[in-house]
Structure formats: structure tokens, C-alpha cells
Design a protein around this motif. Sequence first.
Motif: not given
Length: 373
Positions: A58-61, A227-235, A254-268
Motif C-alpha cells: 500500500x506504500x503508506x508512510x 504473507x500478506x493479502x491485498x485487494x486493489x479496487x476501483x470505487x 487499512x484503506x489507502x486511496x490512490x489517484x482517480x478513486x483507486x484503493x488498496x485494501x489490506x490487513x492479513x
Amino acid sequence: MTNRGSLALLPEQALIAIVGGGLMGRLLALELSRAGHAVALYDRGGPQAEHAAARVAAAMLAPLAESAVTEPCVVRMGHYALTRWPELLAQLSQPVYLQREGTMVVWHRQDAAEAQRFRGMLERTQAAIPELPPLQALDRGGLAQTEPALAERFFQGYYLPGEGQLDNRQLLQALADTLAARGVQLHWNTEREIADFRPGTPGQPDWVIDCRGLGARPQWPGLRGVRGEVLRVHAPEVPLSRPTRLMHPRYPIYIAPKEDHYFVIGATEIESDDMSPASVRSAMELMSAAYTVHSGFAEARILEINVQCRPALPDNLPAVRLVQPRVLEVNGLYRHGFMIAPAMLDATLELLTKGTSPLAVRLGLSAPEQIPH
């Protein structure tokens, strides 16, 4: 800040081989090339970094937010990165999305005790590292003013100012393109071992730097995959503007919004180096938790369900080590790769420049005390 001149422990226009072309390998290749050295970068994958944990991240800082699950040295490295990343991105041949609008933390009413425990951990971090901006507790009005989309479902939250995120895939591509433009020797789809090199001998590199992550396990006992599992969605119906974390005792996401309503969602986070596809249960938990944050995720389009294993050492802390003359290993970035990569980069360059790294000492990074000339 790291000296940008020639590297004192290297001959002028040295040849440096970097094994592993993920995030760390690309950053080191760029900085060493800028210092006037010939760099050869080897990676078993291609420029898209399809084998690298950095591609899935997700590249969160978020140093304060991450302090709940890591040690003060990682928090200090993360705080250092917040001002270092803009400098690094300015060197690239194309723009990379970077945001420093803070992190939001929310919870449902039944999880208030978990949120209070989290707050206590963060306040202890602030007391130990006072340069971090303090947590701000928000009521519903504060949520409505700071992140209006969250006020529809939550009555209170925390705002962690100054934290940020960047677009990991834009960055990896921009680094590859910039390296190519600089004339760095890019050996994509070329797997190499440290034993393939004899640094310092005729016709061989002057130095070798190993940035292979889990690929270095044969040389680094104790290195393991997490191991990590991550969703990428357009919302398009979700107007979240900054990274948001949902407190939950079983699956905090965590939900990390990128440009143009793309999101990275992860936790596991699973103690396994299994790279098989994500389970139905994990995917359902991520999606249902995201929906409880904002109903607009119900109409999101799932673009990817990714799995990757992050390289971790036994203490879950990063390290730089000299394994033999003229061979450095940089590894163990775990779940904090983008947050700590600038500090790892500059400490490694200091070791090559000065033979020691005052930055590593100041931040608490495990690194050689001295590299002999």
C-alpha cells in the motif's frame, strides 16, 4: 543528509553490482549512478517488479500509526522518510503520486476498548519520540470537517497529521525508466547469486549489494516470509481522501486511496511464505470490513486480489550487514518497506562513503559499525 559526491570507499567510476531489483535495489542503483559510478542491476523478474513485495504494498508512510506494531527505531526511520521522499521523487523522470495529508483511524462502537488501547500505545510513542506530530482525537464534528465520508458511519476517530502515502507502482516504473535513461545496466529476468561474483578481482564488480529480500535466505539464516493479502479496487463512489485504518480486534484493515478513486485494501498478516492465492475467507473479510467503512465499496470493481510475502528477520527489524569483503546485504524491511527505505538507502550510502553510518546510529538501524578501507 548523505554526501552526494564520490564514494570514498570506492574507486572513481567503480562498477557496482546490485542483486535484486525491487524497491531497495532500484533506489540504490539510482543514487550510486548519480554519484558517477557504473551500476549493473540484476533481477529475476522484469521492470514491473512482479516478484517484489513492493509491487503489492500500500506504500503508506505512517510512522506513528505503525508504532503500535513495531519498535522506536522503525518509527524514527519512518519519520525521516517523510521529508526524504520528496527529494528522491524529484530526481525521477516522471511524476509519482505523493500525499502527506495524515492518517485517519476509526472504529465501531463495540470496538472502543481496542481504540483506547491503540491510543495509549501511540501516546507512549509520542512521549518517547517528541518530534512526531501528536495524535488528534476527533468527535463526529471533527470527522465531518476532516474526512466527511467517515462521519456518515462513525462518531469519533483519531487524526495523525503529517503521515502520508505514495503510489508504489508509479514509483517502481519511474525508477526503472530513470535508471534506463541514466544508462544503468539493467539485467531483467536474470537471476544471480552472490556466489556468481568475485568482487574486487579483475573483470569483476568492485562491490556487490544484495537486495533480494527472500531470495537471500540461503545466505541469511532466520530470514522468513510473512504473507500478506491485498485487494486493489476501483470505487468511484468512495470519496475518501487519505489513508484510513479501521480498528478491529480480529481484522483491522487499512484503506489507502490512490489517484482517480483507486484503493488498496489490506490487513492479513500470516506467518507463512505460502504464495498460493488468497482464501475466500480473507477476501470476504477485507471486502466486508471496507464496506463497513463506506457503503460505496459495495459497487467497487475488484481489479486484483494479490498475495505477497514480505522479508522479515527474527526481530522483525531491518538490517544492513557486511557478509564478506565488498559485499553488503540490505534486508528485513518486513511490512515497512516504503516507510523505511529512504533511511536504509542513506545509511547504506554513508557506509560506502565514510565507512561508518552516523545516520544508522542515530536512528537505531542495525548496521556495521565500520567498513574497513
